[in-house]
Design a protein around this motif. Sequence first.
Motif, PDB file in Angstrom:
ATOM      1  N   ILE A 199     -37.814  93.652  43.098  1.00  0.00           N
ATOM      2  CA  ILE A 199     -38.357  94.644  42.178  1.00  0.00           C
ATOM      3  C   ILE A 199     -39.683  95.180  42.692  1.00  0.00           C
ATOM      4  O   ILE A 199     -39.949  96.387  42.642  1.00  0.00           O
ATOM      5  N   GLN A 200     -40.542  94.305  43.203  1.00  0.00           N
ATOM      6  CA  GLN A 200     -41.799  94.766  43.780  1.00  0.00           C
ATOM      7  C   GLN A 200     -41.551  95.631  45.004  1.00  0.00           C
ATOM      8  O   GLN A 200     -42.235  96.628  45.223  1.00  0.00           O
ATOM      9  N   GLN A 201     -40.575  95.274  45.796  1.00  0.00           N
ATOM     10  CA  GLN A 201     -40.245  96.078  46.971  1.00  0.00           C
ATOM     11  C   GLN A 201     -39.699  97.438  46.557  1.00  0.00           C
ATOM     12  O   GLN A 201     -39.987  98.459  47.199  1.00  0.00           O
ATOM     13  N   SER A 243     -41.480 101.011  47.517  1.00  0.00           N
ATOM     14  CA  SER A 243     -40.774 102.052  48.263  1.00  0.00           C
ATOM     15  C   SER A 243     -40.747 103.374  47.497  1.00  0.00           C
ATOM     16  O   SER A 243     -40.800 104.447  48.107  1.00  0.00           O
ATOM     17  N   THR A 244     -40.659 103.335  46.175  1.00  0.00           N
ATOM     18  CA  THR A 244     -40.704 104.583  45.396  1.00  0.00           C
ATOM     19  C   THR A 244     -42.073 105.247  45.510  1.00  0.00           C
ATOM     20  O   THR A 244     -42.169 106.477  45.658  1.00  0.00           O
ATOM     21  N   ASP A 245     -43.139 104.454  45.438  1.00  0.00           N
ATOM     22  CA  ASP A 245     -44.480 105.018  45.609  1.00  0.00           C
ATOM     23  C   ASP A 245     -44.640 105.630  47.004  1.00  0.00           C
ATOM     24  O   ASP A 245     -45.276 106.672  47.172  1.00  0.00           O
ATOM     25  N   ILE A 305     -34.598 102.199  49.148  1.00  0.00           N
ATOM     26  CA  ILE A 305     -34.506 102.261  47.688  1.00  0.00           C
ATOM     27  C   ILE A 305     -33.077 102.001  47.230  1.00  0.00           C
ATOM     28  O   ILE A 305     -32.834 101.222  46.301  1.00  0.00           O
ATOM     29  N   LEU A 306     -32.113 102.634  47.877  1.00  0.00           N
ATOM     30  CA  LEU A 306     -30.716 102.451  47.481  1.00  0.00           C
ATOM     31  C   LEU A 306     -30.264 101.012  47.701  1.00  0.00           C
ATOM     32  O   LEU A 306     -29.579 100.428  46.850  1.00  0.00           O
ATOM     33  N   ALA A 307     -30.640 100.418  48.837  1.00  0.00           N
ATOM     34  CA  ALA A 307     -30.231  99.043  49.110  1.00  0.00           C
ATOM     35  C   ALA A 307     -30.873  98.064  48.133  1.00  0.00           C
ATOM     36  O   ALA A 307     -30.212  97.162  47.606  1.00  0.00           O
ATOM     37  N   SER A 308     -32.170  98.227  47.862  1.00  0.00           N
ATOM     38  CA  SER A 308     -32.854  97.339  46.922  1.00  0.00           C
ATOM     39  C   SER A 308     -32.281  97.483  45.516  1.00  0.00           C
ATOM     40  O   SER A 308     -32.100  96.491  44.803  1.00  0.00           O
ATOM     41  N   ILE A 342     -30.542  94.557  43.165  1.00  0.00           N
ATOM     42  CA  ILE A 342     -31.073  94.193  41.847  1.00  0.00           C
ATOM     43  C   ILE A 342     -30.000  94.349  40.777  1.00  0.00           C
ATOM     44  O   ILE A 342     -29.832  93.479  39.914  1.00  0.00           O
ATOM     45  N   LEU A 343     -29.265  95.463  40.820  1.00  0.00           N
ATOM     46  CA  LEU A 343     -28.239  95.693  39.800  1.00  0.00           C
ATOM     47  C   LEU A 343     -27.105  94.673  39.892  1.00  0.00           C
ATOM     48  O   LEU A 343     -26.474  94.344  38.885  1.00  0.00           O
ATOM     49  N   SER A 344     -26.848  94.174  41.079  1.00  0.00           N
ATOM     50  CA  SER A 344     -25.790  93.165  41.227  1.00  0.00           C
ATOM     51  C   SER A 344     -26.146  91.854  40.542  1.00  0.00           C
ATOM     52  O   SER A 344     -25.269  91.116  40.108  1.00  0.00           O
TER      53      SER A 344
END
Length: 387
Positions: free
Chosen positions: A157-159, A163-165, A195-198, A202-204
């Motif tokens: 989540i921190q990563q 990455s969004t910032d 972003i897509l990979a992280s 997380i959603l998994s």
Amino acid sequence: MAPASRPPTATPPAASSSRIDSPSLKAALAMALMHYNRLPSRAAAAAGTSTPPLTHWKRKAKERKREILRLREELKLLQDGVRGEETEPPVASCRCHFFDGCGDLQPPLPPGGGDHWVDEVLRRRFLRLARWKEKRRRLDRSLPVSSLMEFNREDEIQQLSLSTDFLVELSDGIFAKRDSMSSFATFSHQAVDFILASLRNILSTKRERELVEEIIDGLVARLMKRMCTISENNCTSDSGSVDCSDAQFSVQHLFRKLGQEEFIGQRIILVVSQKISNLSEMLLLVDPFDDSFPDMHGNMFIMIQLIEFLISDYIKKWLCCEQFDKNFFEEWVRSILKARKDLEVLENINGLYVVYIERVVGRLAREVAPAAHQGKLNLDVFSKLLC
């Protein structure tokens, strides 16, 4: 006649023989010989065939000390602000194909059936770059480094937030012409992939969904603000490294790539459709001869085009997703219908708005027809798409 004297009798060395024949002494000698045979020979030691353990660990300690001193010197230079842009990892000299097909409808699917994979080496490189950017930003603003900078390798989540910032900062740089288009294409490509990979990881795990929604909603809102910003100077690419030279279309392409994930794509369409409704109300009140009117007019078309891109590219993929949110799906479909109704009021000002939004609604109706019959979309909403 005197008697013959007896020869002196020699006394046997009983004490010394007993010491030599002692079993304990023999055992001690045998153990000493065995231990001596196990020791490396002087010739072998002189030839360097075996390194004494003490010398080995002394060398290790010296190497570690030199490494620590080097890292301390780098940290000191970074904190003093001596190191400049040369600290940033160099951009790969190969051409990035991230913006190929920008503005084209229905791009070819990525290899491997659309499966997304991020190489671990590129992943670590992107994290180092993003952390370096964040630290530089905090040092430039003379803000104390908080505990949030102590990143945990396992905290996705921190990563994701980092990455969004980083991606938003890249977008600011391309509008301000701080970054060349070649570096923007490379770094934005890495940021979007990360972003897509992280997000998928997380959603998994199905954890911290509310926090993830907040991060993604913030990303969409900030990029939307930049895409619809009225800018005086547009970025151009003299080297021809990317097909799209307009900064606004570059951000639109970032939205299009991020929309691969259903969790992000549906939120983009909802925000864009709501923005279209708000902008239509503003166009009713603004003077057509106002200096900002051409930019508002361009923003309207770029937003309608973005919705068409996302629906054309990914709607079938979203409907097949296991974690597809039917309620959210119905919400943004209703929002598009409201945007169409709001644009009909502007038909006297510019009839092209209605033409373009009708094309989007018609494509959406064709794509979601199977989903409506499967119960993923309310039939009343679907019937309004056909009107």
